[in-house]
Design an enzyme around this catalytic site. Structure first.
Site, PDB file in Angstrom:
ATOM      1  CG  ASP A  47      -2.184   1.176   0.750  1.00 28.83           C
ATOM      2  OD1 ASP A  47      -2.937   1.357   0.607  1.00 28.83           O
ATOM      3  OD2 ASP A  47      -1.879   2.534   2.245  1.00 28.83           O
ATOM      4  CG  HIS A 106      -5.611  -2.960  -0.604  1.00 25.14           C
ATOM      5  ND1 HIS A 106      -4.777  -2.389  -1.257  1.00 25.14           N
ATOM      6  CD2 HIS A 106      -4.966  -2.039   0.862  1.00 25.14           C
ATOM      7  CE1 HIS A 106      -4.101  -1.245  -1.575  1.00 25.14           C
ATOM      8  NE2 HIS A 106      -4.117  -1.174  -0.361  1.00 25.14           N
TER       9      HIS A 106
END
Length: 324
Positions: free
Chosen positions: A100, A302
């Site tokens: 991320d 994610h």
């Protein structure tokens, strides 16, 4: 998990780091809204393979110091933390693994200081040289005012919404952006409808998937809550520098990332739903000439290293062995 904790002074601030093992240094850089604990499944396998594994709470997060000014969270400052941390740990070089927001920091460090980086791994977010992310002035026109990165620009709004109940926010965002999101239409852009909030825009999950437990959420929430009502101000200030990063990183326009690299992403990752990312991925070797792998994890969302630890660890160990 035999992980040791200490505080290290770097780049004018105090960072908390978690560490295990000895050998060549591997720095694990977390993303939003996590912390060192997001790498809990990577410590032992990498340490047992002969590596010194260090995961900091990056500036503004968890047990690390939270500088007060928005400008304290620019990408060059974040890179400066990594550079200073390598030195403070008594090392000359490191392999960087970022997820991320940690991925742009890792990519940017490899771009700016390749002399310090033996190799770089990006999970979820590919490198968009030089500033690593499109600016809010661009994404506002693509996705609207409710696009999460645009919504975050107003200081204090999302900060208060998330800090009011960190566990509630974390439960919603971790499940909502995972491959176990109960909504069936695949990865989607996070947008906050007018009249809603950043937290209420994410549905409350009926149950948790196997890869995350209430205890895990409690650990994240407890560490975040150390900064009280400002638990998410530092982390959100990273987003408030995206526009400024365009100019700050402009001297590196046209440069490539020349160290050995690996990229991993899940098919259910919201990043893949962003405009231009599939095209960017198709031209990765033009940006990262020494790309050693481009790994796709079917059904993974994610939270790459938490959702698919075994597959991520295997890919990391193969990449590290190639460097050695």
């Amino acid at each position: 998990m035999n992980v040791e904790h200490e505080d290290v002074e770097v780049n004018g601030i105090r960072l908390h780091v978690a560490e295990q093992g000895s050998g060549p240094l591997v720095l694990l850089l977390h993303g939003f809204p996590e912390g060192w604990y997001s790498w809990r499944h990577q410590f032992a396998p990498l340490a047992e393979a002969g590596y010194r594994v260090v995961a900091p709470d990056q500036r503004g997060y968890g047990r690390s110091e939270r500088p007060e000014e928005v400008t304290d969270y620019s990408l060059p400052r974040l890179v400066g933390d990594v550079v200073a941390l390598i030195s403070a740990l008594g090392e000359e070089r490191a392999v960087l693994v970022g997820h991320d927001w940690g991925a742009p920091v890792a990519w940017a460090t490899a771009l700016m200081r390749p002399d310090l980086v033996r190799g770089v791994v990006g999970l979820s977010v590919p490198p968009l040289v030089p500033a690593m992310m499109p600016s809010p002035s661009v994404t506002r026109h693509i996705y609207g005012e409710g696009f999460y990165q645009v919504y975050f620009q107003e200081r204090g709004r999302a900060d208060a919404e998330m800090a009011a109940d960190p566990a509630r926010f974390l439960r919603r965002v971790l499940v909502g952006a995972s491959g176990d999101d109960p909504r069936p239409d695949g990865p989607r852009i996070w947008t906050i409808p007018e009249g809603s909030t950043s937290v209420d825009s994410l549905p409350e999950p009926e149950s948790l998937p196997d890869w995350i437990t209430e205890e895990d959420i409690a650990v994240f929430a407890r560490e975040h809550a150390l900064h009280g009502e400002h638990a998410y101000t530092g982390p959100l200030d990273w987003y408030r520098n995206i526009e400024a990063n365009q100019g700050l990183m402009s001297p590196f326009q046209g440069r490539t990332i020349d160290v050995p690299a690996l990229y991993m992403v899940g098919t259910m990752d919201l990043v893949l739903a962003m405009r231009g990312v599939p095209e960017l991925r198709s031209m990765l070797t033009a940006i990262v000439p020494d790309l050693r792998g481009d790994v796709t994890l079917p059904g993974c969302g994610h939270w790459t290293q938490q959702e698919r630890p075994a597959e991520v660890n295997t890919a990391l160990l193969d990449f590290l062995a190639g460097l050695d």
